[in-house]
Design a protein around this motif. Structure first.
Motif, PDB file in Angstrom:
ATOM      1  N   UNK A 123     -13.861   7.189   3.075  1.00 40.31           N
ATOM      2  CA  UNK A 123     -12.958   6.970   3.734  1.00 40.31           C
ATOM      3  C   UNK A 123     -12.026   7.515   2.818  1.00 40.31           C
ATOM      4  N   UNK A 124     -12.647   7.308   1.599  1.00 38.98           N
ATOM      5  CA  UNK A 124     -11.545   7.509   0.047  1.00 38.98           C
ATOM      6  C   UNK A 124     -11.674   9.032   0.353  1.00 38.98           C
ATOM      7  N   UNK A 125     -12.394   9.690   1.099  1.00 39.63           N
ATOM      8  CA  UNK A 125     -12.408  10.982   0.830  1.00 39.63           C
ATOM      9  C   UNK A 125     -12.199  11.752   2.289  1.00 39.63           C
ATOM     10  N   UNK A 126     -11.944  10.046   3.038  1.00 39.45           N
ATOM     11  CA  UNK A 126     -10.676  11.455   4.381  1.00 39.45           C
ATOM     12  C   UNK A 126      -9.582  11.733   3.857  1.00 39.45           C
ATOM     13  N   UNK A 127      -9.511  12.755   4.918  1.00 36.03           N
ATOM     14  CA  UNK A 127      -7.836  13.062   5.313  1.00 36.03           C
ATOM     15  C   UNK A 127      -6.883  11.594   5.454  1.00 36.03           C
ATOM     16  N   UNK A 128      -6.286  11.137   4.108  1.00 35.57           N
ATOM     17  CA  UNK A 128      -5.836   9.581   3.742  1.00 35.57           C
ATOM     18  C   UNK A 128      -4.488   9.412   4.478  1.00 35.57           C
ATOM     19  N   UNK A 129      -3.919  10.769   4.966  1.00 28.14           N
ATOM     20  CA  UNK A 129      -2.674  10.825   5.986  1.00 28.14           C
ATOM     21  C   UNK A 129      -3.707  10.493   7.399  1.00 28.14           C
ATOM     22  N   UNK A 130      -4.566  10.431   7.731  1.00 32.47           N
ATOM     23  CA  UNK A 130      -4.460  10.906   9.036  1.00 32.47           C
ATOM     24  C   UNK A 130      -5.349   9.141   9.275  1.00 32.47           C
ATOM     25  N   UNK A 131      -5.640   8.680   8.115  1.00 35.31           N
ATOM     26  CA  UNK A 131      -6.462   7.452   8.424  1.00 35.31           C
ATOM     27  C   UNK A 131      -5.032   6.655   8.159  1.00 35.31           C
ATOM     28  N   UNK A 132      -4.192   7.056   7.576  1.00 39.31           N
ATOM     29  CA  UNK A 132      -2.717   5.988   7.316  1.00 39.31           C
ATOM     30  C   UNK A 132      -2.165   5.917   8.991  1.00 39.31           C
ATOM     31  N   UNK A 165      -1.959  -3.569  -0.558  1.00 33.78           N
ATOM     32  CA  UNK A 165      -1.908  -3.044   0.032  1.00 33.78           C
ATOM     33  C   UNK A 165      -1.868  -1.390   0.014  1.00 33.78           C
ATOM     34  N   UNK A 166      -0.470  -0.944  -0.221  1.00 29.52           N
ATOM     35  CA  UNK A 166       0.447   0.681  -0.560  1.00 29.52           C
ATOM     36  C   UNK A 166      -0.124   0.893  -1.982  1.00 29.52           C
ATOM     37  N   UNK A 167      -1.332   0.423  -2.456  1.00 31.33           N
ATOM     38  CA  UNK A 167      -1.730   0.848  -4.208  1.00 31.33           C
ATOM     39  C   UNK A 167      -3.153   0.806  -3.572  1.00 31.33           C
ATOM     40  N   UNK A 168      -3.759   0.589  -2.975  1.00 35.13           N
ATOM     41  CA  UNK A 168      -5.061   0.265  -2.721  1.00 35.13           C
ATOM     42  C   UNK A 168      -5.854   1.399  -2.425  1.00 35.13           C
ATOM     43  N   UNK A 169      -6.925   1.802  -2.683  1.00 33.34           N
ATOM     44  CA  UNK A 169      -7.478   2.999  -1.392  1.00 33.34           C
ATOM     45  C   UNK A 169      -8.124   2.158  -0.647  1.00 33.34           C
ATOM     46  N   UNK A 170      -8.123   0.890  -0.161  1.00 32.37           N
ATOM     47  CA  UNK A 170      -8.226   0.881   1.559  1.00 32.37           C
ATOM     48  C   UNK A 170      -9.085  -0.639   1.372  1.00 32.37           C
ATOM     49  N   UNK A 213      -2.484  -4.830   6.849  1.00 34.09           N
ATOM     50  CA  UNK A 213      -2.962  -3.014   5.870  1.00 34.09           C
ATOM     51  C   UNK A 213      -2.781  -2.004   7.470  1.00 34.09           C
ATOM     52  N   UNK A 214      -3.104  -2.462   8.105  1.00 34.88           N
ATOM     53  CA  UNK A 214      -2.623  -1.106   8.585  1.00 34.88           C
ATOM     54  C   UNK A 214      -1.162  -1.101   9.362  1.00 34.88           C
ATOM     55  N   UNK A 215      -0.558  -1.269   9.127  1.00 34.99           N
ATOM     56  CA  UNK A 215       0.239  -1.544   9.264  1.00 34.99           C
ATOM     57  C   UNK A 215       1.453  -0.969   7.908  1.00 34.99           C
ATOM     58  N   UNK A 216       1.187  -2.013   6.620  1.00 32.49           N
ATOM     59  CA  UNK A 216       1.145  -1.291   5.366  1.00 32.49           C
ATOM     60  C   UNK A 216       0.698   0.361   5.139  1.00 32.49           C
ATOM     61  N   UNK A 217      -0.386   0.990   5.931  1.00 32.13           N
ATOM     62  CA  UNK A 217      -0.942   2.248   5.935  1.00 32.13           C
ATOM     63  C   UNK A 217      -2.081   1.626   4.743  1.00 32.13           C
ATOM     64  N   UNK A 218      -2.490   1.198   4.567  1.00 35.11           N
ATOM     65  CA  UNK A 218      -3.932   1.075   3.785  1.00 35.11           C
ATOM     66  C   UNK A 218      -5.006   1.331   5.211  1.00 35.11           C
ATOM     67  N   UNK A 229       4.621   0.775   5.014  1.00 31.27           N
ATOM     68  CA  UNK A 229       4.522   1.999   3.377  1.00 31.27           C
ATOM     69  C   UNK A 229       5.939   2.187   2.987  1.00 31.27           C
ATOM     70  N   UNK A 230       5.574   1.842   2.070  1.00 28.04           N
ATOM     71  CA  UNK A 230       6.796   1.764   0.759  1.00 28.04           C
ATOM     72  C   UNK A 230       6.612   3.469  -0.109  1.00 28.04           C
ATOM     73  N   UNK A 231       5.811   4.305   0.601  1.00 33.20           N
ATOM     74  CA  UNK A 231       5.481   5.526   0.086  1.00 33.20           C
ATOM     75  C   UNK A 231       5.043   5.616  -1.308  1.00 33.20           C
ATOM     76  N   UNK A 232       4.572   4.631  -2.064  1.00 33.11           N
ATOM     77  CA  UNK A 232       3.919   4.540  -3.157  1.00 33.11           C
ATOM     78  C   UNK A 232       2.733   6.029  -3.256  1.00 33.11           C
ATOM     79  N   UNK A 233       2.590   5.844  -4.246  1.00 27.55           N
ATOM     80  CA  UNK A 233       1.853   6.292  -3.960  1.00 27.55           C
ATOM     81  C   UNK A 233       0.419   5.503  -4.180  1.00 27.55           C
ATOM     82  N   UNK A 234      -0.880   5.729  -4.208  1.00 32.09           N
ATOM     83  CA  UNK A 234      -2.390   4.545  -4.406  1.00 32.09           C
ATOM     84  C   UNK A 234      -2.579   5.122  -5.999  1.00 32.09           C
TER      85      UNK A 234
END
Length: 188
Positions: free
Chosen positions: A151-160, A88-93, A110-115, A11-16
């Motif tokens: 996926x995009x409507x779920x809690x993103x932080x939980x998926x990450x 990976x850090x910037x896309x929805x999924x 992707x999972x390692x990148x927080x996607x 994860x780079x801490x970038x917003x999508x």
């Protein structure tokens, strides 16, 4: 013994990104099911598809899809791991519609990148991604689109967090240690 994945993916801490894109990584022929990802876009008018790798995107790959869908497909070609990590850090999924894999390295990257990752019901991918994946219930464009929307409507932080937790099991250090243990056991 599972493959490892580079520590470059993180994860780079970038917003999508402000544009809503899903990412497709790899070859696009046969069992990789690229047409399924394309046809899912027909049900996702607010999303584009970013493709990485797989060689040049040919017009024949877009044949038969609506112009409104084809206009939302971008191909980055080959990118290095740092650039892929940024994507990976910037896309929805990541959308991974492959029906056959030996492992599925982009899923772990992707999972390692927080996607978050959306997949179809492929045994190897489901084994690798475990409970961190959103699975399309059917091999159907509408079902894939619904899984992306879920996926995009779920809690993103939980998926990450789920993805990061699963991805911790796929390091090159672990692969090395397990492989070395096998060699040592065979050497007596």
């Amino acid at each position: 013994i599972h493959n490892g994945v580079s520590d470059i993916f993180r994860p780079l801490g970038l917003p999508p990104s402000t544009a809503s894109y899903v990412l497709y990584v790899g070859q696009r022929a046969g069992y990789k099911n690229f047409p399924l990802a394309l046809n899912a876009l027909a049900f996702l008018p607010d999303f584009g598809l970013y493709c990485v790798g797989g060689g040049a995107l040919h017009a024949r790959e877009l044949a038969g899809v609506a112009d409104s869908v084809a206009r939302r497909v971008r191909h980055a070609g080959f990118v290095d791991d740092e650039a892929l990590n940024a994507l990976y850090n910037q896309v929805a999924c990541l959308v991974y519609p492959s029906t056959y894999e030996g492992f599925g390295i982009p899923v772990v990257e992707a999972m390692r990148a927080g996607c978050p990752v959306v997949s179809v019901a492929c045994r190897a991918v489901m084994e690798v991604g475990q409970g961190a994946l959103t699975i399309a219930e059917e091999l159907d464009p509408r079902a894939l689109a619904d899984a992306i929307l879920k996926t995009v409507s779920a809690d993103r932080s939980l998926l990450i967090e789920r993805g990061l937790s699963v991805a911790r099991d796929y390091s090159w250090e672990k692969t090395h240690a397990q492989t070395l243990a096998v060699y040592r056991s065979l050497a007596g």
